[in-house]
Motif scaffolding. Structure first.
Motif, mmCIF file in Angstrom:
data_model
loop_
_atom_site.group_PDB
_atom_site.id
_atom_site.type_symbol
_atom_site.label_atom_id
_atom_site.label_comp_id
_atom_site.label_asym_id
_atom_site.label_seq_id
_atom_site.Cartn_x
_atom_site.Cartn_y
_atom_site.Cartn_z
ATOM 1 N N TYR A 168 -12.443 -0.049 -15.892
ATOM 2 C CA TYR A 168 -11.451 0.415 -16.876
ATOM 3 C C TYR A 168 -10.033 -0.043 -16.502
ATOM 4 C CZ TYR A 168 -15.166 3.188 -18.878
ATOM 5 O OH TYR A 168 -16.350 3.572 -19.471
ATOM 6 N N ASP B 27 -7.733 -2.390 -18.953
ATOM 7 C CA ASP B 27 -6.389 -1.964 -19.348
ATOM 8 C C ASP B 27 -5.311 -2.993 -19.015
ATOM 9 O OD1 ASP B 27 -7.530 0.330 -20.364
ATOM 10 O OD2 ASP B 27 -6.826 1.636 -18.745
ATOM 11 N N HIS C 30 -7.186 3.675 -20.718
ATOM 12 C CA HIS C 30 -8.310 4.606 -20.638
ATOM 13 C C HIS C 30 -7.980 5.697 -19.626
ATOM 14 C CE1 HIS C 30 -10.327 0.963 -22.144
ATOM 15 N NE2 HIS C 30 -11.190 1.798 -22.689
ATOM 16 N N THR D 147 -21.521 2.120 -25.594
ATOM 17 C CA THR D 147 -20.295 2.858 -25.901
ATOM 18 C C THR D 147 -20.480 3.667 -27.178
ATOM 19 O OG1 THR D 147 -18.863 1.200 -24.874
ATOM 20 C CG2 THR D 147 -17.851 2.611 -26.519
ATOM 21 N N PHE E 161 -8.999 7.143 -24.893
ATOM 22 C CA PHE E 161 -8.296 5.866 -24.920
ATOM 23 C C PHE E 161 -7.106 6.029 -25.848
ATOM 24 C CE2 PHE E 161 -7.169 1.908 -26.949
ATOM 25 C CZ PHE E 161 -6.926 1.119 -25.834
#
Length: 117
Positions: free
Chosen positions: A11, A15, A61, A110, A79
């Protein structure tokens, strides 16, 4: 790097937009299932998705729960970011991972919390 660290690292890399590094966390034949897309199979498809198809321009996130069990993990979080069309987005998500023997991600599914019914 243990499994939970690998998940958190994933994550972080998403990002900051480090596509080569995040793709390396996946198995060569990994499968990623995401609502609205055909399954993405293999590192080349993942790289194409993150470079060319992902509707998210930037964001962050925040993980609230990470549960790791043997060869799988469940992640829950939020998010917050901006889409390529300029809209802001804030959403809750859940991800489910499985791992190869080497520790790379074998699969990722997801789910987004969105009103549908």
């Amino acid at each position: 790097m243990d499994t939970e660290q690998r998940i958190r690292r994933y994550y972080e890399l998403v990002d900051v937009g480090d596509v080569p590094a995040l793709v390396e966390l996946f198995d060569h034949e990994a499968v990623y299932c995401r609502p609205g897309y055909d399954p993405l199979v293999g590192r080349a498809e993942l790289e194409r998705f993150y470079r060319d198809e992902r509707v998210i321009k930037q964001g962050r996130h925040t993980l609230t729960t990470t549960l790791v069990h043997e060869d799988g993990a469940a992640v829950h979080g939020t998010f917050e970011g901006t889409l390529h069309d300029g809209r802001s987005v804030f959403l809750r998500f859940a991800d489910f991972f499985t791992f190869s023997e080497s520790g790379t991600f074998r699969s990722r599914d997801t789910f987004f919390y969105a009103p549908l019914v």
